[in-house]
Design an enzyme around this catalytic site. Structure first.
Site, PDB file in Angstrom:
ATOM      1  N   ILE A   1      -6.896  -4.671  16.778  1.00 31.69           N
ATOM      2  CA  ILE A   1      -8.091  -4.883  17.596  1.00 31.69           C
ATOM      3  C   ILE A   1      -8.952  -3.630  17.708  1.00 31.69           C
ATOM      4  O   ILE A   1     -10.183  -3.699  17.630  1.00 31.69           O
ATOM      5  CB  ILE A   1      -7.729  -5.476  18.986  1.00 31.69           C
ATOM      6  CG1 ILE A   1      -8.966  -6.052  19.666  1.00 31.69           C
ATOM      7  CG2 ILE A   1      -7.046  -4.445  19.871  1.00 31.69           C
ATOM      8  CD1 ILE A   1      -9.418  -7.354  19.084  1.00 31.69           C
ATOM      9  N   ASP A   2      -8.362  -2.470  17.871  1.00 31.17           N
ATOM     10  CA  ASP A   2      -9.142  -1.236  18.008  1.00 31.17           C
ATOM     11  C   ASP A   2      -9.758  -0.793  16.681  1.00 31.17           C
ATOM     12  O   ASP A   2     -10.724  -0.036  16.669  1.00 31.17           O
ATOM     13  CB  ASP A   2      -8.277  -0.105  18.564  1.00 31.17           C
ATOM     14  CG  ASP A   2      -7.874  -0.349  20.007  1.00 31.17           C
ATOM     15  OD1 ASP A   2      -8.595  -1.065  20.724  1.00 31.17           O
ATOM     16  OD2 ASP A   2      -6.826   0.182  20.419  1.00 31.17           O
ATOM     17  N   GLU A   3      -9.200  -1.255  15.580  1.00 32.26           N
ATOM     18  CA  GLU A   3      -9.683  -0.860  14.263  1.00 32.26           C
ATOM     19  C   GLU A   3     -10.677  -1.849  13.673  1.00 32.26           C
ATOM     20  O   GLU A   3     -11.251  -1.604  12.610  1.00 32.26           O
ATOM     21  CB  GLU A   3      -8.507  -0.687  13.289  1.00 32.26           C
ATOM     22  CG  GLU A   3      -7.673   0.535  13.562  1.00 32.26           C
ATOM     23  CD  GLU A   3      -6.635   0.351  14.673  1.00 32.26           C
ATOM     24  OE1 GLU A   3      -6.455  -0.788  15.151  1.00 32.26           O
ATOM     25  OE2 GLU A   3      -6.007   1.342  15.046  1.00 32.26           O
TER      26      GLU A   3
END
Length: 100
Positions: A74-76
């Protein structure tokens, strides 16, 4: 890491990277895309896996981010979306129904 993977002559060394499963999913995905990522000096420090990364330029192919992989990356996702048009095959995103 993503930039180093795209440049043919690049060779980048990143020391002391946290490598627990939620952090290392991006490494697995990059390797599936054909990236040359090697983990060196793997060790446990205060119950946390850490290691060094050696990243070399490679011809990236596409991939699919779907299902259980979505929350792990999700953060990437913004960085991967920016890479979308670059790999030799397309990069696809399939968001789970519960993310609506």
């Amino acid at each position: 890491m993503s930039r180093a993977s795209l440049l043919p002559e690049s060779n980048v060394y990143i020391a002391n990277v946290g490598l627990n499963p939620t952090r290392s999913a991006i490494l697995d995905f990059f390797q599936q895309m054909g990236a040359s990522v090697t983990v060196l000096n793997l060790q446990s420090m205060q119950s946390e896996l850490i290691g060094d990364l050696a990243v070399k330029g490679a011809q990236l192919k596409g991939g699919v981010i779907a299902g259980d992989l979505v929350p792990l990356l999700i953060d990437e996702l913004p960085m991967l979306a920016a890479l979308g048009p670059i790999p030799s095959r397309e990069l696809k995103f399939a968001m789970p129904a519960n993310c609506a």
